[in-house]
Structure formats: C-alpha cells, structure tokens
Design a protein around this motif. Structure first.
Motif, PDB file in Angstrom:
ATOM      1  N   ASP A  50      -3.048  -2.331  -9.867  1.00 43.67           N
ATOM      2  CA  ASP A  50      -4.249  -2.618 -10.653  1.00 43.67           C
ATOM      3  C   ASP A  50      -5.453  -2.983  -9.789  1.00 43.67           C
ATOM      4  O   ASP A  50      -6.490  -3.368 -10.290  1.00 43.67           O
ATOM      5  CB  ASP A  50      -3.975  -3.722 -11.667  1.00 43.67           C
ATOM      6  N   LYS A  51      -5.323  -2.834  -8.501  1.00 44.81           N
ATOM      7  CA  LYS A  51      -6.420  -3.124  -7.573  1.00 44.81           C
ATOM      8  C   LYS A  51      -6.846  -1.847  -6.872  1.00 44.81           C
ATOM      9  O   LYS A  51      -6.028  -0.988  -6.566  1.00 44.81           O
ATOM     10  CB  LYS A  51      -6.001  -4.149  -6.510  1.00 44.81           C
ATOM     11  N   LYS A  52      -8.132  -1.739  -6.617  1.00 39.86           N
ATOM     12  CA  LYS A  52      -8.674  -0.571  -5.940  1.00 39.86           C
ATOM     13  C   LYS A  52      -9.366  -1.028  -4.660  1.00 39.86           C
ATOM     14  O   LYS A  52     -10.072  -2.035  -4.666  1.00 39.86           O
ATOM     15  CB  LYS A  52      -9.679   0.138  -6.848  1.00 39.86           C
ATOM     16  N   ARG A  70      -0.275   2.479   1.709  1.00 40.49           N
ATOM     17  CA  ARG A  70       0.610   1.444   1.132  1.00 40.49           C
ATOM     18  C   ARG A  70       1.868   1.270   1.971  1.00 40.49           C
ATOM     19  O   ARG A  70       2.346   0.132   2.156  1.00 40.49           O
ATOM     20  CB  ARG A  70       0.968   1.791  -0.307  1.00 40.49           C
ATOM     21  N   SER A  71       2.415   2.357   2.515  1.00 40.40           N
ATOM     22  CA  SER A  71       3.625   2.233   3.337  1.00 40.40           C
ATOM     23  C   SER A  71       3.350   1.464   4.619  1.00 40.40           C
ATOM     24  O   SER A  71       4.197   0.714   5.105  1.00 40.40           O
ATOM     25  CB  SER A  71       4.211   3.607   3.652  1.00 40.40           C
ATOM     26  N   LEU A  72       2.143   1.645   5.172  1.00 43.09           N
ATOM     27  CA  LEU A  72       1.768   0.894   6.380  1.00 43.09           C
ATOM     28  C   LEU A  72       1.564  -0.583   6.058  1.00 43.09           C
ATOM     29  O   LEU A  72       1.995  -1.460   6.820  1.00 43.09           O
ATOM     30  CB  LEU A  72       0.517   1.501   7.009  1.00 43.09           C
ATOM     31  N   ILE A  73       0.949  -0.881   4.923  1.00 46.19           N
ATOM     32  CA  ILE A  73       0.747  -2.272   4.508  1.00 46.19           C
ATOM     33  C   ILE A  73       2.100  -2.943   4.282  1.00 46.19           C
ATOM     34  O   ILE A  73       2.274  -4.124   4.602  1.00 46.19           O
ATOM     35  CB  ILE A  73      -0.139  -2.340   3.254  1.00 46.19           C
ATOM     36  N   ALA A  74       3.067  -2.205   3.758  1.00 43.72           N
ATOM     37  CA  ALA A  74       4.384  -2.768   3.494  1.00 43.72           C
ATOM     38  C   ALA A  74       5.073  -3.253   4.768  1.00 43.72           C
ATOM     39  O   ALA A  74       5.991  -4.082   4.709  1.00 43.72           O
ATOM     40  CB  ALA A  74       5.262  -1.732   2.787  1.00 43.72           C
ATOM     41  N   ARG A  75       4.644  -2.760   5.912  1.00 42.03           N
ATOM     42  CA  ARG A  75       5.224  -3.179   7.197  1.00 42.03           C
ATOM     43  C   ARG A  75       4.688  -4.515   7.688  1.00 42.03           C
ATOM     44  O   ARG A  75       5.218  -5.089   8.630  1.00 42.03           O
ATOM     45  CB  ARG A  75       4.955  -2.128   8.271  1.00 42.03           C
ATOM     46  N   PHE A  76       3.596  -4.986   7.106  1.00 45.35           N
ATOM     47  CA  PHE A  76       3.017  -6.263   7.532  1.00 45.35           C
ATOM     48  C   PHE A  76       3.994  -7.391   7.245  1.00 45.35           C
ATOM     49  O   PHE A  76       4.782  -7.319   6.305  1.00 45.35           O
ATOM     50  CB  PHE A  76       1.724  -6.562   6.759  1.00 45.35           C
TER      51      PHE A  76
END
Length: 44
Positions: free
Chosen positions: A3-5, A34-40
C-alpha cells in the motif's frame, strides 16, 4: 499488502542496469527492488 508507493530519480544508466538485471532474473523492476530490500537486516 502493498500500500506504499516509492518514487525515485535515477540516471538513464542506472535504469538500464535495473531493467537488464530484472530481465536476467525474470522479474519486474519492482520485484527486483523488493528482493534487494528483503536482504537488509531486520529493523531494530
């Protein structure tokens, strides 16, 4: 639920890199980001 842009400005070169890598992985640009952010690390 998504729900965020996020709107960012990147160079033409960075966009080509993003597009090429997303294509190479069979993902959309958004999925790749999103996959890169998931690695944080998890937020504290």
């Amino acid at each position: 639920m998504k729900d965020k842009k996020l709107e960012i400005r990147i160079t033409s070169y960075e966009m080509r890199q993003l597009e090429q890598e997303a294509t190479r992985r069979g993902m959309t640009k958004s999925e790749l980001v999103r996959s890169l952010i998931a690695r944080f690390p998890a937020p504290v």
